[in-house]
Design a protein around this motif. Structure first.
Motif, mmCIF file in Angstrom:
data_model
loop_
_atom_site.group_PDB
_atom_site.id
_atom_site.type_symbol
_atom_site.label_atom_id
_atom_site.label_comp_id
_atom_site.label_asym_id
_atom_site.label_seq_id
_atom_site.Cartn_x
_atom_site.Cartn_y
_atom_site.Cartn_z
ATOM 1 N N LEU A 191 0.945 -1.152 0.083
ATOM 2 C CA LEU A 191 -0.089 -0.137 -0.129
ATOM 3 C C LEU A 191 0.725 1.176 0.203
ATOM 4 N N SER A 192 1.117 1.732 -1.208
ATOM 5 C CA SER A 192 2.081 2.723 -1.573
ATOM 6 C C SER A 192 1.576 3.875 -2.612
ATOM 7 N N LYS A 193 2.155 4.853 -2.553
ATOM 8 C CA LYS A 193 1.649 6.017 -3.522
ATOM 9 C C LYS A 193 1.529 5.476 -4.823
ATOM 10 N N GLU A 194 2.523 4.543 -5.226
ATOM 11 C CA GLU A 194 2.696 4.121 -6.471
ATOM 12 C C GLU A 194 1.577 3.140 -6.646
ATOM 13 N N PHE A 195 1.329 2.273 -5.626
ATOM 14 C CA PHE A 195 0.260 1.229 -5.765
ATOM 15 C C PHE A 195 -1.233 2.124 -5.927
ATOM 16 N N ALA A 196 -1.360 2.952 -5.130
ATOM 17 C CA ALA A 196 -2.766 4.062 -4.941
ATOM 18 C C ALA A 196 -2.740 4.594 -6.432
ATOM 19 N N GLU A 197 -1.741 5.146 -7.024
ATOM 20 C CA GLU A 197 -1.826 5.622 -8.333
ATOM 21 C C GLU A 197 -2.342 4.569 -9.284
ATOM 22 N N PHE A 198 -1.861 3.556 -9.403
ATOM 23 C CA PHE A 198 -2.025 2.408 -10.062
ATOM 24 C C PHE A 198 -3.590 1.961 -9.912
ATOM 25 N N ALA A 199 -3.949 1.961 -8.679
ATOM 26 C CA ALA A 199 -5.249 1.608 -8.270
ATOM 27 C C ALA A 199 -6.540 2.521 -8.844
ATOM 28 N N LYS A 200 -5.935 3.937 -8.666
ATOM 29 C CA LYS A 200 -6.907 5.142 -9.189
ATOM 30 C C LYS A 200 -7.216 4.910 -10.658
ATOM 31 N N GLU A 201 -6.206 4.515 -11.293
ATOM 32 C CA GLU A 201 -6.362 4.157 -12.988
ATOM 33 C C GLU A 201 -7.289 3.100 -13.027
ATOM 34 N N LYS A 202 -7.397 2.022 -12.305
ATOM 35 C CA LYS A 202 -8.342 0.737 -12.163
ATOM 36 C C LYS A 202 -9.619 1.311 -11.628
ATOM 37 N N GLY A 203 -9.871 2.409 -11.326
ATOM 38 C CA GLY A 203 -11.093 2.760 -10.743
ATOM 39 C C GLY A 203 -11.212 2.651 -9.145
ATOM 40 N N PHE A 204 -10.328 2.524 -8.366
ATOM 41 C CA PHE A 204 -10.315 2.162 -6.976
ATOM 42 C C PHE A 204 -9.434 3.354 -6.271
ATOM 43 N N GLU A 205 -9.946 3.791 -5.243
ATOM 44 C CA GLU A 205 -9.501 4.833 -4.231
ATOM 45 C C GLU A 205 -8.793 3.934 -3.041
ATOM 46 N N ILE A 206 -7.576 4.210 -2.694
ATOM 47 C CA ILE A 206 -6.948 3.549 -1.710
ATOM 48 C C ILE A 206 -6.794 4.597 -0.364
ATOM 49 N N ASP A 207 -7.460 4.184 0.773
ATOM 50 C CA ASP A 207 -7.260 5.270 1.934
ATOM 51 C C ASP A 207 -5.902 5.415 2.207
ATOM 52 N N GLU A 208 -5.540 6.598 2.137
ATOM 53 C CA GLU A 208 -4.026 7.064 2.426
ATOM 54 C C GLU A 208 -3.493 6.798 3.884
ATOM 55 N N SER A 209 -4.464 6.909 4.653
ATOM 56 C CA SER A 209 -4.255 6.701 6.038
ATOM 57 C C SER A 209 -3.781 5.350 6.465
ATOM 58 N N LEU A 210 -3.751 4.188 5.436
ATOM 59 C CA LEU A 210 -3.452 2.949 5.670
ATOM 60 C C LEU A 210 -2.085 2.722 4.931
ATOM 61 N N MET A 211 -1.542 3.709 4.478
ATOM 62 C CA MET A 211 -0.326 3.567 3.805
ATOM 63 C C MET A 211 0.696 3.937 4.720
ATOM 64 N N PRO A 212 1.949 3.231 4.518
ATOM 65 C CA PRO A 212 3.071 3.557 5.482
ATOM 66 C C PRO A 212 3.812 4.724 5.130
ATOM 67 N N SER A 213 4.386 5.282 5.839
ATOM 68 C CA SER A 213 5.232 6.556 5.394
ATOM 69 C C SER A 213 6.305 5.965 4.563
ATOM 70 N N GLU A 214 6.919 6.593 3.525
ATOM 71 C CA GLU A 214 8.012 6.348 2.701
ATOM 72 C C GLU A 214 9.205 5.597 3.455
ATOM 73 N N TYR A 215 9.445 6.082 4.663
ATOM 74 C CA TYR A 215 10.644 5.509 5.629
ATOM 75 C C TYR A 215 10.352 4.074 5.844
ATOM 76 N N GLU A 216 8.897 3.841 6.131
ATOM 77 C CA GLU A 216 8.360 2.618 6.850
ATOM 78 C C GLU A 216 8.431 1.720 5.466
ATOM 79 N N LEU A 217 7.973 2.197 4.408
ATOM 80 C CA LEU A 217 7.976 1.388 2.938
ATOM 81 C C LEU A 217 9.171 0.819 2.701
ATOM 82 N N ASN A 218 10.221 2.040 2.721
ATOM 83 C CA ASN A 218 11.543 1.387 2.310
ATOM 84 C C ASN A 218 11.961 0.451 3.246
#
Length: 195
Positions: A156-183
């Motif tokens: 659940l990252s900004k990259e995934f959220a962008e891809f999901a949006k292209e497919k018509g899905f909205e991802i709750d940004e509060s569920l996404m880890p910070s860039e530090y946590e993701l890395n």
């Protein structure tokens, strides 16, 4: 869905269970479901045959091709019940086992210099096993592309959220880890796999 009763492959008639689109069908093949795709030309089928052989020989998990028909420009492959990775990630996230399998598939592809499509809608989890679906590949560039770009779409990252949006899905940004946590997660998984 488009309705069709029968389809002929290799001069044999099969019952169509479901027509997915203009050229893709689910059929009853030897008392099991199978997937059929028809191509527009013989060249497309021959390219598919070459690609599927290369992917199979690489060790990348993909559904088994059961038969080719050069006259109707079609192929039959096993039909796998399961969940597309994109759908699982949206609903529940992915387990460590899925990431372990992803890195294993990446390693097989890298060794054979295959650049796979790592978008999460191109992968299926069936019986706990990860499968690559599209039977396409490009030229492998470097593991850095995978580790810096492709892998981020499996969280659940900004990259995934962008891809999901292209497919018509909205991802709750509060569920996404910070860039530090993701890395950090990606680094820990990478270190685990490459050690």
């Amino acid at each position: 869905n488009i309705r069709m009763e029968k389809i002929i492959v290799k001069n044999k008639e099969y019952d169509v269970i479901e027509q997915l689109d203009e050229n893709c069908y689910v059929i009853n093949f030897k008392k099991k479901k199978a997937f059929v795709q028809k191509f527009v030309s013989k060249d497309e089928l021959l390219n598919f045959m070459e690609v599927s052989k290369k992917i199979k020989n690489s060790g990348v998990n993909s559904p088994k091709v059961l038969m080719y028909d050069k006259k109707s420009y079609s192929f039959v492959r096993e039909y796998l019940e399961g969940e597309i990775v994109f759908d699982r990630l949206v609903k529940n996230g992915l387990s460590d086992d899925v990431y372990d399998q992803l890195f294993q598939q990446f390693w097989y592809a890298r060794v054979d210099r295959l650049g796979l499509d790592y978008h999460t809608d191109k992968w299926l989890i069936s019986g706990g096993k990860l499968y690559y679906l599209p039977y396409i590949y490009g030229k492998y560039t470097s593991k850095d592309d995978f580790l810096k770009n492709d892998i981020k779409q499996w969280f659940l990252s900004k990259e995934f959220a962008e891809f999901a949006k292209e497919k018509g899905f909205e991802i709750d940004e509060s569920l996404m880890p910070s860039e530090y946590e993701l890395n950090r997660k990606i680094t820990l998984i990478s270190v685990k796999f490459y050690r």
